[in-house]
Design a protein around this motif. Sequence first.
Motif, mmCIF file in Angstrom:
data_model
loop_
_atom_site.group_PDB
_atom_site.id
_atom_site.type_symbol
_atom_site.label_atom_id
_atom_site.label_comp_id
_atom_site.label_asym_id
_atom_site.label_seq_id
_atom_site.Cartn_x
_atom_site.Cartn_y
_atom_site.Cartn_z
ATOM 1 N N HIS A 1 0.928 -1.149 -0.156
ATOM 2 C CA HIS A 1 0.092 0.010 -0.054
ATOM 3 C C HIS A 1 0.817 1.242 0.054
ATOM 4 O O HIS A 1 1.864 1.336 0.955
ATOM 5 C CB HIS A 1 -1.005 0.098 1.216
ATOM 6 N N SER A 2 0.671 2.280 -0.872
ATOM 7 C CA SER A 2 1.533 3.341 -1.224
ATOM 8 C C SER A 2 1.352 4.245 0.198
ATOM 9 O O SER A 2 2.136 5.395 0.080
ATOM 10 C CB SER A 2 1.320 4.089 -2.571
ATOM 11 N N VAL A 3 0.254 4.098 1.068
ATOM 12 C CA VAL A 3 0.223 5.028 2.187
ATOM 13 C C VAL A 3 -0.007 4.255 3.203
ATOM 14 O O VAL A 3 -0.272 3.141 3.277
ATOM 15 C CB VAL A 3 -1.061 5.906 1.942
ATOM 16 N N PRO A 4 0.560 4.910 4.439
ATOM 17 C CA PRO A 4 0.508 3.934 5.702
ATOM 18 C C PRO A 4 -1.009 3.595 5.810
ATOM 19 O O PRO A 4 -1.956 4.159 6.325
ATOM 20 C CB PRO A 4 0.750 4.706 6.753
ATOM 21 N N THR A 5 -1.586 2.314 5.582
ATOM 22 C CA THR A 5 -2.834 1.755 5.879
ATOM 23 C C THR A 5 -2.816 0.238 6.421
ATOM 24 O O THR A 5 -2.990 -0.518 5.594
ATOM 25 C CB THR A 5 -3.548 1.836 4.401
ATOM 26 N N PRO A 6 -2.536 0.539 7.612
ATOM 27 C CA PRO A 6 -2.872 -0.885 8.533
ATOM 28 C C PRO A 6 -4.414 -1.542 8.367
ATOM 29 O O PRO A 6 -5.349 -0.660 8.378
ATOM 30 C CB PRO A 6 -2.422 -0.706 9.748
#
Length: 459
Positions: free
Chosen positions: A350-355
């Motif tokens: 994922h290209s953004v922090p998306t846990p």
Amino acid sequence: MTSHLRILLYTLTLWASSLPSPAQKLPNGLPFPDGSGLLKTFSTAGEIDMSGPFFESLGTNGRACVTCHQPSDAWSVAAEHIAARFDNSNGQDPLFRTNDGSVCDHSIDTSTQAGRRAAYLLLRTRGLFRISLPAPQGAEFEVLGVTNPYGCNETDTISVYRRPLPATNLRFVSAVMWDGRESTLPSTQPITYATNPHDLLTDLAHQSMDATMGHAQGAAPTGQQQADIVAFETALSSAQWIGSRAGSLDRSGAHGGPEALASQPFFIGINDPLKQNPTQAPFTSVIFDLFDGWKNTGDPARASIARGQEIFNSKPITISGVAGLNDVTGQSQIAGTCGICHDTPNVGNHSVPTPLNIGVSDLTNPLGTGYLPVITLRNISTGEIARTTDPGRALISGKWSDIGKVKGPVLRGLAARAPYFHNGSAATLEDVVKFYDLRFGIGFTAQEKADLAAFLSAL
């Protein structure tokens, strides 16, 4: 290539890496065998210099970064090779240490080989290290109890069991560690487009310090040592290079392999499906185009890989029950594809922090989690009870909504670093496909399962 031959070549590599200078260099692009062919690492710094601090024992227990991040294993550790290291060293290799390698750090006996085999069970069979994390102060939940089959039942410090992430392809990383705990310390603010790569490099430097002090049981490395480790790691790009049946993955119209990966464009938010792309460009589900040139090939193995890529890019998936996605968007069901959660072009994280919590830590994981502890949590405000094998991000943030959430890893070099998922619940890439099929009711055909696994093994 047989398993015995792969292990022999791996052992020879370990032997060569132990030679004194000036032999401590690996040629740039040296291939390593894995179950699907050959993995290769390309470094923008040139040949792999094994005299730096990444390869030095900076602690007190004989470990170095390379102990748990092997070049042959896509700079992680494969369970197959861990088992070989145990057998070759009678369980005395520096990898096998009780501070984090054993199933528990008390009430165990490592004085005999039998004792060591039992103590390092999860490390030997699934490549899992024990991560001990304190229950967060001021959390929205309390830990009611821990049922740990190995004895670490404490509720003030929680033992979870996780795979080591690769120390390569790091420039694509949007969160450091499975739970993001090393991301932009001390307040664990997310890595952003505006501050990257500075915040990523800072986080990696801090992670090298924590790893040295924790895993290697040493003093904090110097600032120069941290900088050298980060410079070494961030120069590395690793990917599958040769398929055992498909041959070169960067020929005949394909552009797999690490050299192309090293020049792959990336920024935080690229192709994000939740409108966090700073360029405002629309999301595309066509995540991978590495094997477009093989769509009309007459080679069966290459055709299977190309079909698997198309499945990854376009197979409809009804996404439901994913904490961090369905609840955030307010949509109980999302009509998507693999790319919704694996959006980075030709990389797959994922290209953004998306846990997210896709169910890997749940007791209902269709692959089984009976080898892991059961941790019971209670929401202080509502009284709701949750049972999980790993609270994930919640042990860092203290948020009830973060229970079970972890990040999605970079998908390159998969064939060299089995098993998969943070808890090693998928022994093979076929198991990975099986998990998603069962978890989301996708309904893959047998051919689709085989093609998707072939594609993943070619990354």
